[in-house]
Structure formats: C-alpha cells, structure tokens
Design a protein around this motif. Structure first.
Motif: not given
Ligand SMILES: Cc1cc2nc3c(=O)[nH]c(=O)nc-3n(C[C@H](O)[C@H](O)[C@H](O)COP(=O)(O)OP(=O)(O)OC[C@H]3O[C@@H](n4cnc5c(N)ncnc54)[C@H](O)[C@@H]3O)c2cc1C
Ligand code: SF4
Length: 331
Positions: A235-245
């Motif tokens: 939940x915190x302090x990790x890069x995205x596996x997938x993100x969307x804007x």
C-alpha cells in the motif's frame, strides 16, 4: 570509489555550459535518484553540476491561463499548491501516490521527469543490460520481468518509466520547457520520453546539455471528472505495477472529451488517442469503458511474469473511467 567534481551553478547558462562541455557531467537536483544510481555504480559522472540554487523554484500563472511549474519546485510543493489542488487535482493525487513524504520533499519536477527505470537488471552491474551498457543484451526478457512493460517494448528492452507524476502530466498534455546550447525550446509531453526501440539507453528527447526549466500546465485541468489509480505490491512506498490517469469532460451523461494514460506498462506514459476517441459523444457506461480498455491493450504483449498486467490494466482503466465519470460530490 569513483572520484567526481562538484560545481554549484550560478545561473542557467553556466549550468548548461558546464554539462554541454562534458559528456560525463550531470545536473543534480534533489539527488533522490542520481545519488542512488551513483552508489550502485550505474551512473559514474565525472562532474556534478548542482542546479538547486537556480531561480527555477516558482509556480506561476502562465499567459494562456495555465500554470507554470518551475523545474526545481519540489514534488511536495506542487502537490499541495493551492492552484494545483483546485485546478489540477489529478496531478496532486498522482504525485501523492508516489514515493514517501521525505522523498517528495526533496524530489523536483525536472528530476521526476528524468528519473530512470527501476528494472532490477539495470541496477545490478553484475548483469548485462542494453540500457546501462548498450549491446550487452536484455536479461529481463527471458528472466524475471514481473514489473516490466507490456506495450511499446522492443527486442532490446522491456523497461518501464516509473513515474506517477508523468502519467498525470501526459493526460494534462503538459509542455516541457528546456534551455540548451542551441537556445530555448518547448517539447509536448507526449514527445518528451521515448520508446526503447534499438536505443534503449536514451530515455528522452533532450539534447546533450539541455536543462528542463519548467513544465507548463494548459488551462484545462479536468478538475470535475478525473481519477488517478495506482495498483502496487504494497500500500505504501512502492512503484506502480499499473496506474491510470483518467480525465473526462462531460455534458450530463455524455462524454465530450476523454483522456486516459497508463503508468507501469511502457517506457513512457502510455496513451492511445484512437482508443480515447471511442468515448467521444457516447454515454459514460461500463460497456463503453470496457471497449476503450480492450482497444488500449490490443497490442499488449506479456513476457511471462508480467503477463498478468494485461488483464490488470484493462480493469484499472474501467475503474478509473468509472471514478472519473462520477461527479465530484458523488465520490
Ligand atoms: C525509495 C524510492 C521510492 C520512490 N517511489 C516513487 C514512486 O512511487 N513514484 C514516483 O513517481 N517516483 C518515485 N520515486 C522516484 C522519485 O520521484 C525520483 O527519484 C525523483 O522525482 C527524482 O527527482 P530529483 O530532483 O531527486 O532528481 P535527481 O536525483 O537530482 O536527478 C535525477 C536525474 O534527473 C536529471 N535532472 C534533474 N533535474 C534536471 C533538470 N532540471 N533538467 C535536466 N535534467 C535534470 C539529473 O541529471 C539526473 O539524471 C522513488 C524514489 C525512491 C528513492
Ligand atoms: S529491460 Fe531494459 S533496463 Fe531492464 S535489463 Fe533489459 S535492457 Fe536493461
């Protein structure tokens, strides 16, 4: 231990002059990425040109009704700026989804755009890597590639760009202002980062010696209908596996304009204008969002451990668009 020289630049022309004159020189801003890379022996600059005292630390209204973010404004100061929170909440949310409060206090706008991939092999100098050492090969393709790209890859590199902020800037269609030995120029955000092709060691279209001076946000901020969703291993302090804007302009239930960018899936924030067009003039339904998701991932290709990202990205797009379509007060 690699020795290097350190110089504090007094003005932008001096900073550009120093870095343009030495291919082994690097600008240093917050240092949150560059110093790590130096400790790992991935970057071995001969000269560090400290740009933190240059007058690039302001956020100001721009003539076209937008907002200009100086390259040295910290990620924290962008995210909590009154105008950014009110007019560009998508950008605030994307920044606050990244790193930790301490890192965001140091990290700068320019440094965030220029941060390098988090591919484990790139960081491990005991392994080959086409990005770190051109022509040596890409062990990620046959290797452990859970965090790697599924879109826009090449046979030479499947790395992703790790930024959250840049995914929002891609949707907002920001413009990157740069100054270099050849003068000033403006680079549309979509043209700033590159796909790996057969030159994966080149991340951006900056020319040697060019410095980012500012990022311009256009007037249109999609403050009513937007979403930033980030899926990561913790939940915190990790890069995205997938993100969307996701950003929508709506008239009632009808979509007038739609923009979607994916993070964690490609060498640059990923947009697909044809897929976005599928929503224009149509009602904001889950079925129509699903069509966009299918179109955006049609050319996706997994490499084994990361194949799960294809289905994940589709679901994140649909959820992001649903959240964006909901009116602000309904969320
Ligand atoms: C543990 C950890 C977790 C993180 N998690 C996230 C995350 O979840 N999401 C996310 O988006 N980021 C994350 N980050 C990355 C962080 O956002 C970047 O390290 C930061 O934005 C880089 O900014 P900086 O000013 O410190 O850059 P620096 O480290 O100073 O520089 C990075 C690069 O940019 C170049 N550069 C800097 N400024 C300029 C300029 N004005 N013009 C031209 N070149 C320039 C430097 O030469 C260098 O090559 C994380 C970092 C760490 C260490
Ligand atoms: S994916 Fe790119 S950065 Fe990672 S090992 Fe392959 S060439 Fe290097």
């Amino acid at each position: 231990m690699n020795t290097f020289s350190y110089l504090r630049a007094g003005d932008v022309p001096a900073a550009v002059r120093e870095v343009a004159a030495d291919g082994e020189a690097r600008f240093i801003a917050g240092g949150t990425n560059l110093i790590d890379l130096m400790k790992e022996n991935v970057e071995r600059p001969r000269l560090l040109v400290d740009i933190t005292h240059l007058p690039l630390g302001e956020i100001q209204p721009s003539a076209d009704g937008g907002l200009r973010l100086g390259a040295l404004v910290t990620n924290t100061d962008v995210a909590y700026h009154e105008q950014v929170e009110r007019r560009y909440p998508l950008l605030s949310k994307a920044i606050l989804a990244g790193a930790s409060a301490q890192l965001r206090n140091m990290a700068t706008v320019g440094g965030n755009l220029m941060q390098r991939t988090r591919c484990y092999y790139f960081y491990d100098t005991a392994t080959p890597c086409n990005k770190r050492d051109p022509g040596t090969g890409c062990p990620a393709i046959p290797g452990f590639n859970r965090i790697h790209a599924i879109l826009g890859t090449s046979e030479h590199c499947i790395a992703t760009h790790p930024s959250d902020m840049c995914v929002a800037l891609a949707v907002l269609e920001a413009v990157v202002r740069v100054t270099g030995p050849g003068g000033d120029r403006a680079i549309p955000f979509a043209e700033f980062h590159r796909l790996p092709g057969d030159t994966p060691h080149i991340d951006t279209n900056l020319c040697p010696g060019e410095i980012i001076t500012a990022v311009d946000l256009p007037a249109k901020g999609f403050s009513e209908h937007h979403a930033y969703l980030k899926v990561r291993d913790r939940a915190s302090y990790a890069f995205a596996l997938v993100s969307v804007a996701a950003a929508l302009e709506m008239d009632g239930e009808t979509v007038l304009d739609a923009r979607v960018a994916l993070g964690g899936v490609a060498h640059k924030p990923w947009r697909d204008r044809q897929a976005e067009e599928l929503l224009r003039g149509r009602t904001a339904t889950e079925e129509h969002f699903q069509e966009v998701a299918e179109a955006m991932l049609r050319a996706a290709k997994g490499s084994g451990h990361n194949t799960f990202k294809i289905e994940l990205a589709k679901r994140v797009i649909v959820r992001g668009l649903k959240e964006a379509a909901a009116r602000r007060e309904d969320r």
